[in-house]
Design a protein around this motif. Structure first.
Motif, PDB file in Angstrom:
ATOM      1  N   ARG A  32       0.823  -1.214   0.000  1.00 33.11           N
ATOM      2  CA  ARG A  32       0.000   0.000   0.000  1.00 33.11           C
ATOM      3  C   ARG A  32       0.860   1.269   0.000  1.00 33.11           C
ATOM      4  O   ARG A  32       0.420   2.295  -0.494  1.00 33.11           O
ATOM      5  N   GLY A  33       2.058   1.200   0.505  1.00 38.91           N
ATOM      6  CA  GLY A  33       2.945   2.354   0.486  1.00 38.91           C
ATOM      7  C   GLY A  33       3.620   2.592  -0.849  1.00 38.91           C
ATOM      8  O   GLY A  33       4.210   3.634  -1.078  1.00 38.91           O
ATOM      9  N   PHE A  34       3.528   1.609  -1.762  1.00 39.58           N
ATOM     10  CA  PHE A  34       4.239   1.711  -3.037  1.00 39.58           C
ATOM     11  C   PHE A  34       3.330   1.651  -4.256  1.00 39.58           C
ATOM     12  O   PHE A  34       3.650   2.193  -5.298  1.00 39.58           O
ATOM     13  N   VAL A  35       2.205   0.937  -4.132  1.00 39.46           N
ATOM     14  CA  VAL A  35       1.307   0.715  -5.258  1.00 39.46           C
ATOM     15  C   VAL A  35      -0.077   1.220  -4.874  1.00 39.46           C
ATOM     16  O   VAL A  35      -0.558   0.939  -3.785  1.00 39.46           O
ATOM     17  N   ARG A  36      -0.688   1.936  -5.770  1.00 37.57           N
ATOM     18  CA  ARG A  36      -2.014   2.489  -5.497  1.00 37.57           C
ATOM     19  C   ARG A  36      -3.067   1.390  -5.542  1.00 37.57           C
ATOM     20  O   ARG A  36      -3.165   0.647  -6.513  1.00 37.57           O
ATOM     21  N   ASN A  37      -3.832   1.263  -4.481  1.00 35.92           N
ATOM     22  CA  ASN A  37      -4.921   0.294  -4.353  1.00 35.92           C
ATOM     23  C   ASN A  37      -4.552  -1.135  -4.751  1.00 35.92           C
ATOM     24  O   ASN A  37      -5.187  -1.718  -5.626  1.00 35.92           O
ATOM     25  N   PRO A  38      -3.535  -1.703  -4.124  1.00 38.81           N
ATOM     26  CA  PRO A  38      -3.205  -3.088  -4.472  1.00 38.81           C
ATOM     27  C   PRO A  38      -4.326  -4.026  -4.018  1.00 38.81           C
ATOM     28  O   PRO A  38      -5.000  -3.776  -3.023  1.00 38.81           O
ATOM     29  N   ALA A  39      -4.539  -5.084  -4.763  1.00 42.25           N
ATOM     30  CA  ALA A  39      -5.579  -6.066  -4.431  1.00 42.25           C
ATOM     31  C   ALA A  39      -4.924  -7.433  -4.268  1.00 42.25           C
ATOM     32  O   ALA A  39      -3.842  -7.671  -4.823  1.00 42.25           O
ATOM     33  N   PRO A  40      -5.558  -8.330  -3.527  1.00 44.33           N
ATOM     34  CA  PRO A  40      -4.975  -9.664  -3.341  1.00 44.33           C
ATOM     35  C   PRO A  40      -4.552 -10.359  -4.638  1.00 44.33           C
ATOM     36  O   PRO A  40      -3.458 -10.928  -4.689  1.00 44.33           O
ATOM     37  N   PRO A  41      -5.358 -10.300  -5.710  1.00 43.32           N
ATOM     38  CA  PRO A  41      -4.908 -10.965  -6.940  1.00 43.32           C
ATOM     39  C   PRO A  41      -3.572 -10.417  -7.466  1.00 43.32           C
ATOM     40  O   PRO A  41      -2.768 -11.156  -8.021  1.00 43.32           O
ATOM     41  N   THR A  42      -3.338  -9.124  -7.262  1.00 47.96           N
ATOM     42  CA  THR A  42      -2.077  -8.514  -7.692  1.00 47.96           C
ATOM     43  C   THR A  42      -0.908  -9.169  -6.987  1.00 47.96           C
ATOM     44  O   THR A  42       0.098  -9.523  -7.610  1.00 47.96           O
ATOM     45  N   VAL A  43      -1.046  -9.347  -5.681  1.00 46.25           N
ATOM     46  CA  VAL A  43       0.026  -9.959  -4.892  1.00 46.25           C
ATOM     47  C   VAL A  43       0.206 -11.417  -5.283  1.00 46.25           C
ATOM     48  O   VAL A  43       1.321 -11.884  -5.504  1.00 46.25           O
ATOM     49  N   TYR A  44      -0.890 -12.150  -5.396  1.00 48.57           N
ATOM     50  CA  TYR A  44      -0.793 -13.567  -5.733  1.00 48.57           C
ATOM     51  C   TYR A  44      -0.223 -13.787  -7.138  1.00 48.57           C
ATOM     52  O   TYR A  44       0.560 -14.721  -7.356  1.00 48.57           O
ATOM     53  N   ARG A  45      -0.578 -12.928  -8.085  1.00 47.31           N
ATOM     54  CA  ARG A  45      -0.008 -13.053  -9.434  1.00 47.31           C
ATOM     55  C   ARG A  45       1.494 -12.770  -9.404  1.00 47.31           C
ATOM     56  O   ARG A  45       2.277 -13.467 -10.044  1.00 47.31           O
ATOM     57  N   ALA A  46       1.887 -11.745  -8.659  1.00 46.00           N
ATOM     58  CA  ALA A  46       3.316 -11.420  -8.553  1.00 46.00           C
ATOM     59  C   ALA A  46       4.074 -12.566  -7.883  1.00 46.00           C
ATOM     60  O   ALA A  46       5.148 -12.964  -8.347  1.00 46.00           O
ATOM     61  N   LEU A  47       3.517 -13.107  -6.806  1.00 47.82           N
ATOM     62  CA  LEU A  47       4.169 -14.227  -6.122  1.00 47.82           C
ATOM     63  C   LEU A  47       4.289 -15.440  -7.035  1.00 47.82           C
ATOM     64  O   LEU A  47       5.343 -16.093  -7.079  1.00 47.82           O
ATOM     65  N   SER A  48       3.247 -15.738  -7.764  1.00 45.35           N
ATOM     66  CA  SER A  48       3.262 -16.874  -8.680  1.00 45.35           C
ATOM     67  C   SER A  48       4.369 -16.707  -9.713  1.00 45.35           C
ATOM     68  O   SER A  48       5.133 -17.638  -9.991  1.00 45.35           O
ATOM     69  N   PHE A  49       4.481 -15.520 -10.270  1.00 44.93           N
ATOM     70  CA  PHE A  49       5.528 -15.231 -11.253  1.00 44.93           C
ATOM     71  C   PHE A  49       6.914 -15.400 -10.626  1.00 44.93           C
ATOM     72  O   PHE A  49       7.791 -16.046 -11.203  1.00 44.93           O
ATOM     73  N   LEU A  50       7.115 -14.808  -9.447  1.00 44.60           N
ATOM     74  CA  LEU A  50       8.420 -14.870  -8.791  1.00 44.60           C
ATOM     75  C   LEU A  50       8.799 -16.312  -8.448  1.00 44.60           C
ATOM     76  O   LEU A  50       9.966 -16.704  -8.594  1.00 44.60           O
ATOM     77  N   LEU A  51       7.828 -17.105  -8.012  1.00 41.29           N
ATOM     78  CA  LEU A  51       8.086 -18.515  -7.707  1.00 41.29           C
ATOM     79  C   LEU A  51       8.461 -19.277  -8.979  1.00 41.29           C
ATOM     80  O   LEU A  51       9.434 -20.044  -8.989  1.00 41.29           O
TER      81      LEU A  51
END
Length: 154
Positions: free
Chosen positions: A52-71
């Motif tokens: 929330r301090g870096f991205v405007r209105n982050p949503a759970p799918p945003t985090v999960y998609r990023a994590l999936s990619f990084l994994l």
């Protein structure tokens, strides 16, 4: 992770993505950076709060998609026992890691023992087990907690 190590990991992540024809988007890079600078593994919801301090209105799918990619790209690891994530300490090469997790302070150290990985794969193969992914987590007490007398007495 110090600034120099963080810079190296982020630069290497960008280079790996470029080599693979992929893009390390701002959200992906933010998640990777948050994982790398944290002194503890982070759950997806803690990552969401920190984003929330870096991205405007982050949503759970945003985090999960990023994590999936990084994994998938070997830039982060999931600690199954904690349902939490850590940045990869050495994304320079494909590897199977083992994790030492301190029950007392929560610190996680990533180690890479190819002999152990080969041994586990061979043991599985011997009984006809096909390994998809190795996850080795050792739970215990780190040297610092032992030295400080914080070791749990269970």
């Amino acid at each position: 992770m110090n600034k120099k190590a963080l810079s190296h990991v982020l630069d290497r992540a960008e280079a790996l993505c470029r080599e693979r024809g992929l893009r390390l988007s701002k959200q992906r890079k933010t998640v990777l950076e948050l994982l790398c600078v944290s002194d503890k593994p982070l759950s997806a919801y803690v990552l969401l709060e920190r984003m929330r301090g870096f991205v405007r209105n982050p949503a759970p799918p945003t985090v999960y998609r990023a994590l999936s990619f990084l994994l998938e790209q070997g830039l982060a690891h999931k600690l199954e026992s904690l349902s939490a994530y850590v940045g990869c300490a050495h994304p320079d090469h494909p590897h199977v890691s083992q994790f030492l997790i301190c029950d007392d302070c929560g610190e996680v150290d990533e180690v890479e023992d190819p002999d152990l990985a080969r041994s586990l794969k061979a043991a599985g193969k011997e009984i006809g087990f096909r390994t998809k992914r190795q996850v080795v987590e050792l739970l215990g007490t780190c040297a610092q907690c032992i030295a400080e007398g914080q070791e749990s007495t269970c």
